[in-house]
Design a protein around this motif. Structure first.
Motif, PDB file in Angstrom:
ATOM      1  N   PHE A  69       5.706   2.392   8.547  1.00  0.00           N
ATOM      2  CA  PHE A  69       6.478   2.398   7.114  1.00  0.00           C
ATOM      3  C   PHE A  69       5.376   2.984   6.190  1.00  0.00           C
ATOM      4  O   PHE A  69       6.062   2.700   5.063  1.00  0.00           O
ATOM      5  N   ARG A  70       4.334   3.114   6.257  1.00  0.00           N
ATOM      6  CA  ARG A  70       3.299   3.410   5.407  1.00  0.00           C
ATOM      7  C   ARG A  70       2.233   4.457   6.068  1.00  0.00           C
ATOM      8  O   ARG A  70       2.108   4.280   7.128  1.00  0.00           O
ATOM      9  N   LEU A  71       1.637   4.954   5.013  1.00  0.00           N
ATOM     10  CA  LEU A  71       0.659   5.872   5.526  1.00  0.00           C
ATOM     11  C   LEU A  71      -0.701   5.361   5.769  1.00  0.00           C
ATOM     12  O   LEU A  71      -1.156   4.625   4.718  1.00  0.00           O
ATOM     13  N   VAL A  72      -1.515   5.368   6.662  1.00  0.00           N
ATOM     14  CA  VAL A  72      -2.493   4.778   7.008  1.00  0.00           C
ATOM     15  C   VAL A  72      -3.609   5.965   7.560  1.00  0.00           C
ATOM     16  O   VAL A  72      -3.415   6.891   7.993  1.00  0.00           O
ATOM     17  N   GLY A  73      -4.871   5.567   7.359  1.00  0.00           N
ATOM     18  CA  GLY A  73      -6.160   6.344   7.872  1.00  0.00           C
ATOM     19  C   GLY A  73      -6.016   7.817   7.590  1.00  0.00           C
ATOM     20  O   GLY A  73      -6.342   8.490   8.236  1.00  0.00           O
ATOM     21  N   GLY A  74      -5.790   8.146   6.183  1.00  0.00           N
ATOM     22  CA  GLY A  74      -5.773   9.415   5.652  1.00  0.00           C
ATOM     23  C   GLY A  74      -4.713  10.173   6.053  1.00  0.00           C
ATOM     24  O   GLY A  74      -4.684  11.494   5.649  1.00  0.00           O
TER      25      GLY A  74
END
Length: 187
Positions: free
Chosen positions: A87-92
């Motif tokens: 549910f979220r953008l992670v790691g670029g």
């Protein structure tokens, strides 16, 4: 929903199901029109949801269901330890990447549904406590489930977008039709 699925575009049952799924995907995609990465990742309501996170989630969920129907593992394995990351953008990760990924997933879904011998073909539901044990569902069920899942999140996307800048789904349809998404538009 503020768009109309034209009867002549539906063709047959598969076409109808895929057209209604595409309509719901469009609602979520329009919700990110003209937004920056920061706006798309923000959480302007009481919810923990963001528009970028919703795009990522619906793409992953659609891919995992189609993979299950094919008898394949999902591209991304989620469990209790990493479930919030869907549910979220992670790691670029970027919104543009997630939209492009979802576009590929949508094409794979359409090809799979159109090429299946029958919508009556079945596959096993996941072994999870919220599903009946040893239950099998049809490809028709899969299509309807994807429509329901995507529509639910399209509603969330409407609320989040309106909380961000006041734009409603009707305004976003007009913006899309006028081709005025702006340079910030991802995808």
């Amino acid at each position: 929903m503020v768009t109309h699925v034209r009867a002549e575009a539906l063709g047959d049952e598969r076409g109808a199901l895929l057209s209604f799924l595409a309509e719901q995907r469009g609602g979520i995609r329009r919700a990110v029109l003209g937004l920056t990465e920061e706006q798309a990742a923000s959480r302007p309501s009481a919810s923990e949801l963001s528009l970028a996170g919703l795009v990522k989630h619906v793409a992953e969920v659609e891919q995992s269901w189609v993979a299950r129907a094919k008898g394949e593992p999902p591209a991304v394995k989620r469990d209790e330890s990493n479930w919030p990351e869907c549910f979220r953008l992670v790691g670029g990760e970027t919104l543009a990447q997630q939209l492009a990924y979802w576009e590929r997933v949508a094409a794979e879904t359409e090809a799979f549904v159109r090429q299946a011998p029958s919508l009556d073909d079945t596959f096993a539901l996941p072994d999870e406590p919220w599903f009946p044990p040893d239950e099998r569902v049809s490809l028709r069920w899969l299509c309807l489930h994807l429509i329901r899942e995507t529509a639910r999140h399209a509603g969330h996307a409407d609320i989040i977008r309106e909380s961000l800048d006041g734009r409603t789904a009707f305004e976003l349809v007009a913006l899309e039709q006028a081709g005025q998404a702006g340079p910030e538009q991802a995808g």
